[in-house]
Design an enzyme around this catalytic site. Structure first.
Site, PDB file in Angstrom:
ATOM      1  N   VAL A  11     -32.416 -45.683  56.445  1.00 24.52           N
ATOM      2  CA  VAL A  11     -32.043 -46.642  55.317  1.00 24.52           C
ATOM      3  C   VAL A  11     -33.573 -47.692  54.993  1.00 24.52           C
ATOM      4  O   VAL A  11     -34.941 -47.965  54.271  1.00 24.52           O
ATOM      5  CB  VAL A  11     -31.569 -46.681  54.515  1.00 24.52           C
ATOM      6  CG1 VAL A  11     -32.013 -48.116  53.090  1.00 24.52           C
ATOM      7  CG2 VAL A  11     -30.622 -46.007  54.074  1.00 24.52           C
ATOM      8  N   THR A  84     -23.025 -48.685  58.188  1.00 25.50           N
ATOM      9  CA  THR A  84     -21.724 -49.206  58.069  1.00 25.50           C
ATOM     10  C   THR A  84     -21.102 -47.673  58.294  1.00 25.50           C
ATOM     11  O   THR A  84     -20.275 -47.400  57.399  1.00 25.50           O
ATOM     12  CB  THR A  84     -21.158 -49.517  56.351  1.00 25.50           C
ATOM     13  OG1 THR A  84     -22.177 -48.270  55.691  1.00 25.50           O
ATOM     14  CG2 THR A  84     -22.223 -50.377  56.423  1.00 25.50           C
ATOM     15  N   GLY A 253     -24.053 -23.018  52.340  1.00 23.60           N
ATOM     16  CA  GLY A 253     -24.641 -23.555  53.556  1.00 23.60           C
ATOM     17  C   GLY A 253     -22.848 -23.551  54.683  1.00 23.60           C
ATOM     18  O   GLY A 253     -21.606 -23.353  54.347  1.00 23.60           O
ATOM     19  N   CYS A 260     -24.127 -39.502  55.825  1.00 24.16           N
ATOM     20  CA  CYS A 260     -23.089 -40.091  54.302  1.00 24.16           C
ATOM     21  C   CYS A 260     -22.225 -39.693  54.223  1.00 24.16           C
ATOM     22  O   CYS A 260     -20.998 -40.282  53.902  1.00 24.16           O
ATOM     23  CB  CYS A 260     -24.177 -40.355  54.051  1.00 24.16           C
ATOM     24  SG  CYS A 260     -25.719 -41.072  53.782  1.00 24.16           S
TER      25      CYS A 260
HETATM   26  C1  UDX Z   1     -26.994 -38.015  50.904  1.00 22.50           C
HETATM   27  C2  UDX Z   1     -27.273 -38.427  49.292  1.00 22.50           C
HETATM   28  O1  UDX Z   1     -27.680 -37.045  48.816  1.00 22.50           O
HETATM   29  C3  UDX Z   1     -27.918 -39.492  48.930  1.00 22.50           C
HETATM   30  O2  UDX Z   1     -28.935 -39.633  47.937  1.00 22.50           O
HETATM   31  C4  UDX Z   1     -27.585 -40.623  50.287  1.00 22.50           C
HETATM   32  O3  UDX Z   1     -28.499 -41.608  49.840  1.00 22.50           O
HETATM   33  C5  UDX Z   1     -27.031 -40.584  51.499  1.00 22.50           C
HETATM   34  O4  UDX Z   1     -26.372 -38.770  51.798  1.00 22.50           O
HETATM   35  P1  UDX Z   1     -28.465 -37.056  53.119  1.00 22.50           P
HETATM   36  O5  UDX Z   1     -27.348 -37.004  53.863  1.00 22.50           O
HETATM   37  O6  UDX Z   1     -29.905 -37.572  53.582  1.00 22.50           O
HETATM   38  O7  UDX Z   1     -28.074 -37.495  51.839  1.00 22.50           O
HETATM   39  O8  UDX Z   1     -28.662 -35.536  52.844  1.00 22.50           O
HETATM   40  P2  UDX Z   1     -28.167 -34.832  51.496  1.00 22.50           P
HETATM   41  O9  UDX Z   1     -29.779 -34.068  51.359  1.00 22.50           O
HETATM   42  O10 UDX Z   1     -27.718 -34.999  50.347  1.00 22.50           O
HETATM   43  O11 UDX Z   1     -27.750 -33.207  52.119  1.00 22.50           O
HETATM   44  C6  UDX Z   1     -26.646 -33.266  52.730  1.00 22.50           C
HETATM   45  C7  UDX Z   1     -25.873 -32.644  53.767  1.00 22.50           C
HETATM   46  O12 UDX Z   1     -25.525 -31.481  52.435  1.00 22.50           O
HETATM   47  C8  UDX Z   1     -26.572 -31.621  54.703  1.00 22.50           C
HETATM   48  O13 UDX Z   1     -25.335 -30.710  55.746  1.00 22.50           O
HETATM   49  C9  UDX Z   1     -27.304 -30.711  53.933  1.00 22.50           C
HETATM   50  O14 UDX Z   1     -27.885 -29.457  54.439  1.00 22.50           O
HETATM   51  C10 UDX Z   1     -26.014 -30.082  52.660  1.00 22.50           C
HETATM   52  N1  UDX Z   1     -26.613 -29.780  51.627  1.00 22.50           N
HETATM   53  C11 UDX Z   1     -27.102 -30.256  51.023  1.00 22.50           C
HETATM   54  C12 UDX Z   1     -25.560 -28.585  50.864  1.00 22.50           C
HETATM   55  O15 UDX Z   1     -24.834 -27.757  52.014  1.00 22.50           O
HETATM   56  N2  UDX Z   1     -26.720 -27.480  49.678  1.00 22.50           N
HETATM   57  C13 UDX Z   1     -27.096 -28.268  48.937  1.00 22.50           C
HETATM   58  O16 UDX Z   1     -27.209 -27.761  47.730  1.00 22.50           O
HETATM   59  C14 UDX Z   1     -27.508 -29.561  49.469  1.00 22.50           C
END
Ligand code: UDX
Length: 432
Positions: A11, A84, A253, A260
């Site tokens: 971030v 965090t 998936g 997060c």
């Molecule tokens: C997330 C939030 O999207 C973001 O707004 C926040 O600031 C931080 O947490 P991130 O953790 O980077 O972002 O990943 P994200 O793109 O949200 O995907 C999270 C998980 O969900 C990944 O394992 C991804 O593969 C999975 N995912 C995401 C799915 O399985 N299907 C989807 O349609 C989208």
């Protein structure tokens, strides 16, 4: 503006680059000396789409790096972007890095009456801003403590910096809110919501929890499709056409992962328990998502049950495409589920191998391409939705893989193209 950003992770660093590109003077602080040394020498410690070029344009110009907190004395805004992580022994977020940073800020502040904004970008439990304010106001009552939660997605950090869906400012000070709005003058004002600190803190957790729930929902619908004969691809498209549902975060998936969603949903559970309220949907999402890792691993074991000493090829180790991050990666969690039973596991990932080595050690064979990974395998499994895996050359793959069987847990390869080359493709959410 003069901005100090505490923390140079997924971030802090993209935010620092973004603000510097907008013309602000940015100093990024981190206690990790080797990380700061690399950054000072133009070496990025993380992978992000399109970050390299922007970084090189601003590094050592109006973006500098230091291990010293003294830079806060020149800052108009100090942004907390430290990690965090989940606590080791509870669902709650571990705030040790936050309060260590606060302590360093108090120690290094020379002018005890200096007005500046202290904005928390890190994801912190509801009410943390009040605790931070109690601490810093003992030293300097003129510090404005603001909640400024981050919504960047890993892999798309710069895209989300320049074009966020919203900027949430948690403050009851017009002066502070005005200054933050100026910082985000590149964003349409109708995308900026000013609210209380606690509401801003909760918006972050509630957003991530809802997105995690949405992913778990579509994964459960996929399980329903596998038994009923419906097709998850069409079902996801069909429900996503409803503007009230929306077509994003409906990709099936192996479950969600990352630094997060898993920790933020757990933190919501921990906060709810402390407040004596129920968050049953989030609780079910957490359990269901963890069960899914086991389900996918058992499917893999089932596909190999009749083969003596099988060889498996795993494509994808990062928790999602576009990043090298393996923290709470579904791929890693699934590999851990069957790594005890199999000794012959090839793995490949375009970006995440180095991070994966720190977790999987020498329990798997690390390879440098899809085809090297697939060589002589009885089963090829796709666990991360990398674009590279969407364009597999099946003619080339045919010549190296032993058994033409692919378990595509992201439904990303061209099913018909694979069939044309004689591959048996097992998808998620269709009756195989
Ligand atoms: C997330 C939030 O999207 C973001 O707004 C926040 O600031 C931080 O947490 P991130 O953790 O980077 O972002 O990943 P994200 O793109 O949200 O995907 C999270 C998980 O969900 C990944 O394992 C991804 O593969 C999975 N995912 C995401 C799915 O399985 N299907 C989807 O349609 C989208």
């Amino acid at each position: 503006m003069n901005i100090a950003i505490i923390g140079t992770g997924y971030v802090g660093l993209p935010s620092g680059i973004g603000f510097a590109k907008l013309g602000h003077n940015v100093t990024c602080v981190d206690i990790n000396k080797s990380k700061i040394h690399s950054l000072q020498n133009g070496i990025l410690p993380i992978y992000e789409n399109n970050i390299e070029q922007l970084f090189l344009e601003v590094v050592n110009e109006n973006l500098t790096f230091t291990t010293s907190y003294s830079c806060i004395n020149e800052a108009d805004i100090v942004i907390l972007a430290v990690g965090t992580p989940q606590s080791n022994n509870s669902e709650k977020a571990d705030l040790k890095y936050i309060f260590e940073a606060i302590n360093e800020i108090c120690k290094n502040l020379r002018d005890k009456n200096k007005y500046f904004i202290l904005a928390t970008k890190s994801t912190v439990p509801v009410g943390t801003g009040d605790k931070i304010e109690q601490i810093v106001h003992k030293i300097n009552p003129n510090i404005e403590v603001v909640s400024l939660p981050e919504f960047l997605r890993e892999g798309y950090a710069l895209e989300d910096f320049y074009n966020p869906d919203r900027v949430i400012i948690g403050s009851n000070s017009d002066k502070a809110s005005k200054a933050i709005k100026e910082l985000y003058s590149h964003i349409d004002s109708d995308k900026i919501l000013i609210t209380t600190r606690k509401s801003a803190e909760l918006i972050k957790y509630a957003s991530n929890s809802f997105l995690a729930m949405k992913i778990h929902f579509i994964n459960e619908i996929a399980d329903f499709c596998e038994k009923s004969g419906a097709n998850i691809g069409d079902v996801a498209l069909g429900i996503g056409l409803d503007s009230r549902i929306g077509n994003k975060f409906l990709n099936v998936g192996p479950g969600f992962g990352g630094s997060c969603f898993p920790k933020d949903t757990l933190a919501m559970l921990g906060m709810a328990k402390e407040l004596g309220v129920g968050v049953s949907l989030i609780e079910t999402t957490i359990k269901g998502n963890n069960d899914r890792f086991k389900k996918i691993a058992n499917n893999i074991k089932d596909m190999l049950k009749d083969i003596d000493n099988p060889k498996i090829g795993i494509l994808g180790l990062a928790f999602k495409n576009g990043t090298d991050d393996c923290r709470q990666s579904p791929a890693i969690e699934i590999i851990k589920e069957f790594i005890k039973n199999y000794q012959n596991i090839n793995v490949y990932d375009p970006r995440a191998i180095n991070n994966a080595k720190g977790i999987l050690n020498d329990n798997v064979n690390y390879t440098n391409s899809i085809y090297e990974c697939a060589n002589e395998c009885d089963l090829l499994v796709i666990l991360t939705e990398w674009d590279e895996f969407k364009d597999i050359d099946f003619l080339k793959l045919k010549d190296c893989i032993k058994v033409k069987k692919i378990y595509d847990t992201r439904n990303i390869i061209n099913f018909n193209e694979a069939k044309k080359y004689g591959f048996d493709v097992i998808n998620i959410g269709v009756k195989n």
